[in-house]
Design an enzyme around this catalytic site. Structure first.
Site, mmCIF file in Angstrom:
data_model
loop_
_atom_site.group_PDB
_atom_site.id
_atom_site.type_symbol
_atom_site.label_atom_id
_atom_site.label_comp_id
_atom_site.label_asym_id
_atom_site.label_seq_id
_atom_site.Cartn_x
_atom_site.Cartn_y
_atom_site.Cartn_z
ATOM 1 N N THR A 1 65.553 38.874 89.062
ATOM 2 C CA THR A 1 66.707 38.608 88.199
ATOM 3 C C THR A 1 66.691 39.648 87.083
ATOM 4 O OG1 THR A 1 65.424 37.202 86.761
ATOM 5 C CG2 THR A 1 66.562 36.119 88.551
ATOM 6 N N GLU B 1 68.961 33.075 91.929
ATOM 7 C CA GLU B 1 68.079 31.955 92.256
ATOM 8 C C GLU B 1 68.674 31.039 93.324
ATOM 9 O OE1 GLU B 1 68.742 33.155 89.310
ATOM 10 O OE2 GLU B 1 67.106 32.879 87.875
#
Ligand code: AMP
Length: 548
Positions: free
Chosen positions: A185, A331
């Site tokens: 991320t 995610e």
């Protein structure tokens, strides 16, 4: 009693085997880094992925090892998707827009064994090579004719590596919960965290991508994949397209309006997907080419940040194309919600449909959603209450790679997305903010995203950001920061007058600042931490009024 059905593991290799067998001639088109348009098909991609897999074996990588890419969207990157994961290795797609020190951090964190790199990024790796401890070698994704002179150690040429191998291989069969790919991320604070997908989660997510009420992609589609292969697996499209045999079109590194438009037109693109910024660049090009026509474009998937109303409207008005507003996260593989109209909306005037389309869409099968208050109490699905958005499901992470961040799920497996949202009775979710960005004014919450969406509806506004600025009376008040369109003329007073009838009175920004550009993260989102820093000491005119 256990069912008596076959427990065939859900493996990524089954996707490319399927498309090679049943859609072998379907094209994969790429604008190459070297220049020309390249054409191949699923049969060839499967063959070359097998050659590449054989090459990886000769390089000595072991089951579970990480192999990284630093590359644009192209057929070679697609071959890596299938070869690496197909062998039971883990494909680590590095986002080249991360800062160099973040890249060296994640390569070391992932312990990448090899890095496959596009020509463009060779200099970037040359600058980092001495810090990349686990890397045994580099493969430049080009042919001999284009091999650069480079100081990278143990460097090979992609086409030469493949050329030396046979395309004979039976994809190995292993546990479907084996890790398949890794994507970090690009958080706005702290080090990037690794999301580790599995074969099972990826194949299930591919069904999710293909469902008629989601992206609804099928063998009749030609899909221009603008969303990068290094960003949450390009929203799962490369896998979903193989599952249904859709044509894929890759833009390489050319994201300018002209290049994107030409691919849309010349490749008969029916579906395309990308973040709002790319579409703004396309619109700028179209503004200068009023006669530009796209007869086939039917659906545009917009996600990553909120799709402005004006953008949805323009795709509709100019091309008759329907926007599918989508929300998700790295995610979440990344799909969470997708905006399609329900039958009851179809006869309504477009203006009313727009009200539905600006929301981020309905939950899809496979993703449970709920909103809660700060005490964890579930809030009503009335389209008004907004709270923390929580998700769970088989393609949602259970924890970051190497347990970074520790336990991230609550006891019932809910993952807090960090987004703040409403859910309406029809199941449409609307993001009202990131929990960190919501403006807390006098105990009430103001959605920065709603304000930004309204502001970009003004014809002279190119991009807008709203942040909370400290205020002596209200704690925080909204400050609107605006980039004007080239040649666009608008004043502070004009903008406030434009916004006033469109929003609740107390949401009206206390001030407007014009800037040349706004800071963005590596995935193109507004970097509000940076903006907040920049305007930390900003004195709102209303602050001195309140102080008097
Ligand atoms: P990433 O993991 O980089 O894809 O970022 C995920 C985050 O992007 C989400 O948690 C949201 O904050 C934001 N996001 C994604 N899609 C949308 C959307 N359609 N509207 C608003 N925010 C979005």
């Amino acid at each position: 009693m256990r069912g008596l059905m076959q427990e065939t593991p859900l493996l990524i290799s089954s996707l490319i085997e399927y498309s090679a067998t049943y859609h072998g001639d379907t094209e994969i088109v790429s604008r190459t880094i070297e220049g020309p348009i390249h054409r191949t098909n699923y049969r060839e991609v499967n063959r070359r992925s097998k050659r590449l897999a054989n090459a990886l074996t000769t390089l000595g990588v072991q089951f579970g090892d990480r192999v990284a890419t630093l590359a644009w969207n192209s057929y070679r990157h697609l071959e890596l998707y299938y070869a690496v994961s197909g062998l039971g290795l883990v494909l680590h797609t590095i986002n080249p827009r991360l800062f160099p020190e973040q890249i060296d951090y994640i390569v070391n964190h992932a312990e990448d064994r090899y890095i496959f790199v596009d020509l463009t990024f060779v200099p970037l790796l040359e600058g980092l090579k001495d810090k990349l401890k686990s890397v045994k070698g580099f493969v430049v994704m080009t042919d001999e004719a284009h091999m650069p002179k480079t100081s990278l150690p143990n460097v090979q040429c992609y086409e030469t590596l493949l050329g030396a191998q046979s395309d004979q291989l039976t994809w190995p069969v292993f546990d479907e919960n084996t890790a398949s790919s890794l994507c970090y991320t690009s958080g706005t604070t702290g080090n990037p965290k690794g999301v580790l997908y599995s074969h099972r989660s990826t194949v299930l997510h591919s069904f999710g991508v293909c469902m008629a009420d989601t992206f609804g992609i099928n063998s009749g589609d030609s899909i221009l994949v603008i969303v990068p292969l290094f960003h949450a697996n390009a929203w799962g499209i490369p896998y979903g397209a193989a599952m249904c045999g859709a044509k894929l079109v890759f833009p390489g590194m050319a994201m300018d309006g002209k290049s994107v438009f030409e691919l849309l037109r010349d490749e008969g693109v029916t579906v395309t997907a990308g973040v709002p910024t790319v579409w703004l660049m396309l619109f700028q090009y179209l503004d200068q080419h009023k006669d530009a026509k796209l007869s086939k474009l039917a659906r545009v998937v917009i996600g990553g940040s909120a799709a402005p109303r004006a953008m949805i409207q323009r795709f509709h008005d100019q091309f008759g194309a329907r926007t599918m507003h989508a929300w998700g996260m790295t995610e979440m593989s990344p799909i969470g919600t997708i905006g399609n109209l329900l039958p009851k909306h179809l006869d309504r005037p477009f203006d009313e449909q727009l009200e539905v389309q600006v929301k981020q869409g309905r939950g899809v099968y496979g993703v449970d959603l709920k909103i809660t208050d700060d005490e964890g109490r579930e809030l009503p699905r009335d389209g008004k209450a907004f709270g923390n958005l929580l998700v769970r499901g088989p393609w949602i992470t259970s924890g970051y790679f190497r347990n970074d961040g520790g336990q991230i799920l609550d006891p019932d497996n809910w993952f807090d997305t960090g987004d703040v949202a409403t859910l309406d009775p029809d199941g449409y979710m609307q993001i009202t903010d990131r929990s960190k960005d919501v403006i807390k004014s006098g105990g009430e919450w103001i959605s920065s995203i709603d304000l930004e969406n309204e502001a970009v509806g003004h014809p002279a506004v190119q991009e807008a950001a709203v942040i909370g600025v400290p205020h002596p009376k209200w704690q925080e008040r909204p400050l609107l920061v605006v980039v004007k369109k080239k040649g666009g003329e608008v004043s502070r007073a004009d903008l406030l007058a434009y916004l006033a009838p469109r929003i609740a009175k107390w949401w009206l920004p206390d001030d407007v600042v014009f800037v040349d550009e706004l800071p963005h993260t590596a995935t193109g989102k507004l970097l509000k931490t940076k903006l907040r820093e920049r305007f930390r000491d900003y004195k709102l005119p209303s602050a001195s009024d309140a102080a008097e």
